[in-house]
Design an enzyme around this catalytic site. Structure first.
Site, PDB file in Angstrom:
ATOM      1  CD  GLN A 281      14.297  27.537  64.244  1.00 53.19           C
ATOM      2  OE1 GLN A 281      14.834  26.842  65.103  1.00 53.19           O
ATOM      3  NE2 GLN A 281      14.043  27.083  63.030  1.00 53.19           N
TER       4      GLN A 281
ATOM      5  CG  HIS B 296      11.427  23.626  66.380  1.00 50.51           C
ATOM      6  ND1 HIS B 296      11.495  22.327  65.937  1.00 50.51           N
ATOM      7  CD2 HIS B 296      12.149  24.359  65.497  1.00 50.51           C
ATOM      8  CE1 HIS B 296      12.222  22.275  64.836  1.00 50.51           C
ATOM      9  NE2 HIS B 296      12.624  23.498  64.542  1.00 50.51           N
TER      10      HIS B 296
ATOM     11  CG  HIS C 118      18.949  28.248  63.096  1.00 50.53           C
ATOM     12  ND1 HIS C 118      18.197  27.711  64.126  1.00 50.53           N
ATOM     13  CD2 HIS C 118      19.378  27.205  62.344  1.00 50.53           C
ATOM     14  CE1 HIS C 118      18.172  26.397  64.001  1.00 50.53           C
ATOM     15  NE2 HIS C 118      18.881  26.056  62.935  1.00 50.53           N
TER      16      HIS C 118
ATOM     17  CG  ASP D 200      15.721  23.443  60.141  1.00 48.78           C
ATOM     18  OD1 ASP D 200      16.824  23.551  60.705  1.00 48.78           O
ATOM     19  OD2 ASP D 200      14.663  23.889  60.622  1.00 48.78           O
TER      20      ASP D 200
ATOM     21  CG  HIS E 197      59.725  12.251  82.213  1.00 44.20           C
ATOM     22  ND1 HIS E 197      59.174  11.520  83.238  1.00 44.20           N
ATOM     23  CD2 HIS E 197      58.693  12.546  81.365  1.00 44.20           C
ATOM     24  CE1 HIS E 197      57.879  11.375  83.015  1.00 44.20           C
ATOM     25  NE2 HIS E 197      57.558  11.994  81.885  1.00 44.20           N
TER      26      HIS E 197
END
Length: 428
Positions: A256, A259, A325, A358, A417
């Protein structure tokens, strides 16, 4: 970090805090782009595409990529990569078929029928970054659940800077069953999908990642169309009992951290010696990464190795963090499932690395970030359908329900109504 330390809670809150950076002027630019595309349609779409993607197109029809071009791109992809795409698509499709929900109804004793009708959206738009960026897995994860849901038309938009198409992304579009590919990106692509132009048909929902202009545009058009989410940086939280190979855990954290600099990787363990071992593995393995500088900054700014007093305390931290995750790198991970309330995806056991999710495990990799797993879910088939309530009152049912409705309507001073319901009350 250690949960025993004074000030731990404040430290953790500071570590988890993240607000999307809003560059000055981005919102103003995006609003102008949306207004232009909404009012001038294809003319504006061409202007922005030629300006930002350095194109020289004269007709909006040139933005639409024909099937022959898509097939040619797929043919240029190495056979091994194409087969991997097909295998991943098969697994993603199989998993998401389990999410399909059917319409249902039941009949009450007086003959009144109540139920729910499930209907797929008519058309969805999939935004895919273009140029040198290659995210074929995101195409598969976004398009296949839509097709499984029964969406008749999935439209993919992706910029082609300098006319450069990305072969593997187009191959993924073909494998995933995308119906149309349009070479346009940025806020102008989002606006076109939301409002429609002469060339781009209006969609019901826009999904997929993008830069700050794309994210801002998605936020602006929400309500005109639906969107999947405004995603934050990628996150991983690994909980380990200290018995997994430290190198494995270090690489899972890197998965991660590489990234981008804002990504977050956290290890939680009750074993202090193991945390030290993982730190040594991080230092030893980090230089071997192609994106070592990015991963290093991510770990330095937003990463953490946290020592807990027990596995139960580790589970408490999981729910506090609500990670995108979560890896349970432990024996018998199912023992802890009942304690976990907030997580986007849960990877169970020492061999279930986040990277498998992934790409090819099957579940969707589009997941809630930044703590939104407290109230959000992974992208799935259910995001591409809508539900309509069914009410079919029998004569007897309308009479008995009318008496209840009449009382409640008059308590709200809504006479029409009440009278509408009263007309249907059977007179004894």
């Amino acid at each position: 970090m250690s949960t025993r330390e004074a000030g731990f809670d404040e430290q953790l809150d500071s570590l988890l805090a993240w607000e999307e950076a809003q560059e000055e002027g981005v919102l103003d630019i995006v609003k102008q782009v949306i207004k232009d595309v909404r009012t001038r349609g294809d003319e504006a779409l061409l202007e922005y595409t030629n300006r930002f993607d350095r194109r020289e197109l004269s007709d909006a029809s040139e933005l639409v990529l024909g099937q022959e071009a898509i097939d040619a791109a797929a043919a240029r992809v190495p056979a091994e990569q194409l087969r991997a795409l097909e295998q991943a698509a098969e697994r993603v499709r199989s998993y998401h078929q389990h999410q399909v929900s059917q319409s249902w109804s039941y009949t009450e004793a007086d003959g009144t029928v109540l139920g729910q009708k499930v209907t797929p959206l008519d058309r969805v738009g999939l935004y895919v970054p273009g140029g040198k960026a290659a995210y074929p897995s995101s195409v598969i994860m976004a398009a296949i659940p839509a097709k499984v849901a029964g969406v008749p038309e999935v439209v993919m938009v992706s910029p082609t800077p300098d006319g450069e198409v990305n072969d593997i992304v187009l191959a993924a579009a073909k494998v995933a069953g995308v119906d149309k590919v349009i070479c346009v990106g940025g806020a102008q692509a989002v606006a076109a999908l939301a409002y429609g132009t002469e060339t781009v048909a209006k969609v019901d929902k826009i999904v997929g990642p993008g830069n700050i202009y794309v994210a801002t545009a998605k936020r602006e058009v929400f309500g005109v169309v639906d969107i999947d989410m405004i995603a934050g940086p990628s996150e991983i939280l690994v909980v380990c009992d200290g018995l997994t190979d430290p190198d494995w855990i270090a690489m899972d954290l890197f998965s991660q951290a590489e990234h981008d600099e804002l990504a977050q990787a956290i290890l939680v363990s009750p074993d202090a010696a193991f945390i030290d071992a993982v730190e040594k593995s991080i230092k030893a393995l980090l230089p071997s990464l192609a994106r070592a500088e990015v991963a290093a900054q991510s770990l330095r700014d937003r990463g953490a190795l946290i020592l807990t007093q027990s596995m139960d305390e580790a589970m408490t931290l999981v729910n506090r963090i609500a990670p995108e995750h979560l890896e349970l790198s432990v024996d018998e991970p199912e023992r802890y499932l009942d304690q976990i309330r907030h997580a986007g995806a849960i990877f169970m056991g020492r061999h279930s690395s986040e990277s498998l999710g992934d790409y090819c495990a099957g579940p969707n990799h589009v997941l809630p970030t930044s703590g939104t797993a407290r109230f959000s879910s992974p992208l799935g088939v259910y995001d591409y359908v809508k539900r309509s309530s069914l009410i079919y009152c029998s004569e007897q049912g309308a009479s008995s329900l009318g008496k209840i409705a009449s009382v409640l309507a008059r308590s709200e001073s809504l006479e029409a109504h009440a009278r509408s319901a009263e007309y249907r009350i059977k007179q004894d």
